[in-house]
Design a protein around this motif. Structure first.
Motif, short mmCIF file in Angstrom:
data_model
loop_
_atom_site.label_atom_id
_atom_site.label_comp_id
_atom_site.label_asym_id
_atom_site.label_seq_id
_atom_site.Cartn_x
_atom_site.Cartn_y
_atom_site.Cartn_z
N LEU A 48 0.83 -1.20 0.00
CA LEU A 48 0.00 0.00 0.00
C LEU A 48 0.87 1.26 0.00
CD1 LEU A 48 -2.51 -1.11 2.79
CD2 LEU A 48 -2.88 -1.22 0.30
N THR A 49 0.36 2.32 -0.61
CA THR A 49 0.91 3.66 -0.41
C THR A 49 -0.03 4.38 0.54
OG1 THR A 49 1.96 3.78 -2.57
CG2 THR A 49 1.43 5.88 -1.50
N VAL A 50 0.51 4.81 1.68
CA VAL A 50 -0.33 5.47 2.68
C VAL A 50 -0.02 6.97 2.71
CG1 VAL A 50 -0.69 5.74 5.18
CG2 VAL A 50 -0.80 3.47 4.14
N SER A 72 4.37 0.04 1.50
CA SER A 72 5.68 0.19 0.87
C SER A 72 6.12 1.65 0.81
CB SER A 72 5.68 -0.42 -0.54
OG SER A 72 4.59 0.06 -1.28
N LYS A 73 5.17 2.58 0.92
CA LYS A 73 5.53 4.00 0.85
C LYS A 73 4.57 4.82 1.70
CE LYS A 73 6.06 7.87 -2.33
NZ LYS A 73 6.00 8.36 -3.72
N VAL A 74 5.13 5.82 2.41
CA VAL A 74 4.26 6.78 3.09
C VAL A 74 4.54 8.18 2.56
CG1 VAL A 74 3.90 5.47 5.23
CG2 VAL A 74 5.83 7.01 5.07
N ILE A 75 3.47 8.94 2.41
CA ILE A 75 3.57 10.36 2.06
C ILE A 75 3.04 11.10 3.28
CG2 ILE A 75 2.82 12.17 0.46
CD1 ILE A 75 2.37 9.96 -1.63
N PHE A 87 8.03 3.07 12.58
CA PHE A 87 8.47 3.71 11.33
C PHE A 87 9.99 3.89 11.27
CE2 PHE A 87 9.75 7.20 8.67
CZ PHE A 87 9.23 6.80 7.45
N PRO A 88 10.63 4.45 12.33
CA PRO A 88 12.10 4.61 12.25
C PRO A 88 12.83 3.30 11.93
CG PRO A 88 11.25 5.84 14.11
CD PRO A 88 10.09 5.07 13.55
N ASP A 89 12.38 2.19 12.54
CA ASP A 89 13.05 0.90 12.28
C ASP A 89 12.90 0.49 10.81
OD1 ASP A 89 13.75 0.85 14.91
OD2 ASP A 89 12.26 -0.64 15.52
N LEU A 90 11.68 0.63 10.28
CA LEU A 90 11.44 0.25 8.87
C LEU A 90 12.23 1.16 7.93
CD1 LEU A 90 7.57 -0.27 9.03
CD2 LEU A 90 9.26 -2.06 8.57
N TYR A 91 12.26 2.45 8.27
CA TYR A 91 12.92 3.43 7.40
C TYR A 91 14.43 3.19 7.37
CZ TYR A 91 14.25 8.04 5.55
OH TYR A 91 14.78 9.06 4.80
N ARG A 92 15.01 2.96 8.57
CA ARG A 92 16.46 2.77 8.63
C ARG A 92 16.88 1.46 7.98
NH1 ARG A 92 16.21 5.26 14.18
NH2 ARG A 92 16.79 7.43 13.81
N SER A 93 15.99 0.46 7.99
CA SER A 93 16.35 -0.81 7.36
C SER A 93 15.94 -0.84 5.88
CB SER A 93 15.74 -1.99 8.13
OG SER A 93 14.33 -1.88 8.12
N GLY A 94 15.50 0.31 5.36
CA GLY A 94 15.20 0.41 3.93
C GLY A 94 13.95 -0.34 3.49
N LYS A 95 13.06 -0.64 4.45
CA LYS A 95 11.87 -1.41 4.10
C LYS A 95 10.67 -0.53 3.72
CE LYS A 95 12.85 -5.61 6.68
NZ LYS A 95 12.68 -6.27 7.97
N GLU A 97 9.52 3.45 1.90
CA GLU A 97 9.91 4.68 1.23
C GLU A 97 9.15 5.84 1.88
OE1 GLU A 97 9.51 6.65 -3.23
OE2 GLU A 97 9.05 4.53 -2.96
N LEU A 98 9.81 6.98 2.01
CA LEU A 98 9.18 8.17 2.61
C LEU A 98 9.21 9.33 1.62
CD1 LEU A 98 8.16 9.96 5.03
CD2 LEU A 98 10.57 10.33 5.58
#
Lengths: 236, 218
Positions: A48-50, A72-75, A87-95, A97-98
């Motif tokens: 999903l894109t959220v 897969s992506k948040v806006i 979110f920080p854990d997912l973002y830092r592990s590249g899982k 997109e922001l």
């Protein structure tokens, strides 16, 4: 006959496919449609894109949807909270997109999407890193950035009361992104504390007219994110 | 042995009280998170300020009594607040129309750095592992009529926060009008930083040495 009421959160989100873009209302916990988000987790749609102002707190609601790796992506304008590492854990592990967007630009992009305006100029973020790669133009001696509209396949929103025509009123600052997301999504789903018959809401106080709303679902006693987080709750 | 660390200049409360004196009666004011929030405690007698919180409320009041709050009634810092008589709720696009459209008179923000040309950095250190988060700061500085920064004069490690040029990523270019620190009130002018007044017991040289760009004395 117009009747937009659906049975429950499960039925309301049942046709959200993998890869869908989903606007999720709320600013922090105010206006966050937790029951609809939990139904979406149960439903199982992925990639999903959220589009949402924040990324949730604890491991319930929006944060739980992220934790389940359905997104897969948040806006988003502010993906940081004091009490969530999801979110920080997912973002830092590249899982995940922001796409980081200033809050007012996020709101106006959504409003523009609902209003059929494909792009607009804004003074926000001129001269900052968030202007990188964006077209700019001068009007009356001042610089502005070109921003595109945002639209989505679905919107999940929380209100206080709706009628079966889809007219919605909100609760206090829980209104936040609800009215503009309702305009900008192909299918808008609103959870409310109570659903009334047409005529049960004074037309003078309707905030989201029913034309912007596709489904209403009654959740008489919605959960509050802060209480769930304080209790250490997780979902599922 | 006791170590006595003398307070130099104003406390945070005194900084907020000093700033509140410069807000005219009837102003529509947006307060950022942190020291700016303290300003609401020091409304000068005889004046009324209407507080805007960008998540959708004009007429914001203080925190509710314990247990009397509503999770749907919060401020931009996500803390529960109250709505005063005469308050109004609105959605985000309207809220930021108030901001960008120049309808809000004053915004008070914290600062990581302010440059002598009015550039503000207050949202990110730019470090690679930092989670970027901006919220409404860039919209506020771009659209509100006057933008005041309220901040300690130097960082915890003693580096000036008032600088020639911001090293951190900008929030906005040339947006700050006035700065309130524990040591002084300083205007941003076309000629650079200009002293408005010193805090009681603070001398000019002391402030000048702790300011990272020339400080004019008018």
């Amino acid at each position: 006959m117009v009747d937009k009421q659906v049975q429950g959160p499960k039925e309301a989100v049942a046709d959200i496919p993998d890869g869908a873009s989903v606007m999720i209302g709320g600013f922090g916990e105010a206006g966050s449609p937790i029951e609809l988000i939990h139904a979406l987790i149960d439903h199982g749609a992925r990639r999903l894109t959220v589009i949402s102002n924040n990324t949730g707190s604890g491991e319930v609601g929006l944060a739980a949807l992220l934790k389940a790796e359905r997104v897969s992506k948040v806006i988003c304008s502010f993906p940081r909270t004091a009490n969530s590492t999801v979110f920080p854990d997912l973002y830092r592990s590249g899982k995940i997109e922001l796409e980081l967007v200033p809050q007012g630009t996020l709101a106006e992009r959504i409003r523009a999407g609902g209003a059929g305006i494909p792009a607009f100029y804004t003074p926000a973020a001129v001269g900052t890193p968030l202007a990188d790669g964006k077209e700019s133009r001068e009007f009356d001696g001042k610089e502005f950035l070109l921003e595109r509209w945002l639209r989505a396949d679905f919107a999940l929103i929380k209100g206080r009361c709706a009628d079966t025509f889809g007219n919605v009123v909100y609760n206090k600052t829980g209104r936040n992104f609800g009215p503009i997301m309702a305009m900008a999504a192909k299918v808008t789903i609103v959870q409310v504390n109570s659903i009334v018959q047409p005529g049960g809401i004074d037309p003078e106080v309707v905030v989201s007219p029913g034309i912007f709303v596709d489904r209403v679902v009654e959740v008489a006693e919605p959960m509050h994110e802060s209480e769930l987080v304080a209790a250490g709750a997780t979902y599922p | 042995m006791t170590i006595h660390r003398e307070q130099i200049g104003r406390s945070k409360d005194e900084m907020a009280r000093r700033l509140a004196l410069d807000i005219p009666d009837g102003a529509y004011v947006n307060l950022g998170i942190g020291i700016p929030e303290l300003v609401a405690r020091f409304v000068p007698e005889g004046r009324t300020f209407v507080y805007h919180t960008e998540n959708g409320l004009l007429g914001m009041g203080p925190s509710p009594e314990n247990g009397a709050g509503d999770p749907d009634l919060i401020n931009a810092g996500k803390r529960q607040v109250t709505a005063l008589p005469g308050a109004a709720y609105f959605h985000h696009a309207d809220s930021f129309a108030m901001i960008r459209g120049g309808h809000i008179d004053l915004c008070v923000l914290g600062a990581m750095q302010v440059a002598c040309n009015g550039d503000l950095a207050n949202w990110s250190t730019g470090e690679p592992d930092a989670i970027p988060a901006v919220g409404g700061a860039m919209d506020l500085v771009a659209g509100v009529k006057s933008v005041y920064a309220i901040t300690q004069h130097c960082t915890k490690t003693g580096d000036p926060k008032l600088v020639e040029r911001c090293a951190y990523p900008l929030t906005g270019r040339g947006v700050i009008n006035r700065i309130y620190t524990e040591l002084a009130v300083i205007d941003v002018t076309p000629a650079g930083f200009a002293l408005v007044e010193l805090s009681p017991g603070v001398d000019f040289e002391y402030v000048r040495e702790r300011t990272g760009a020339p400080l004019l004395r008018r």
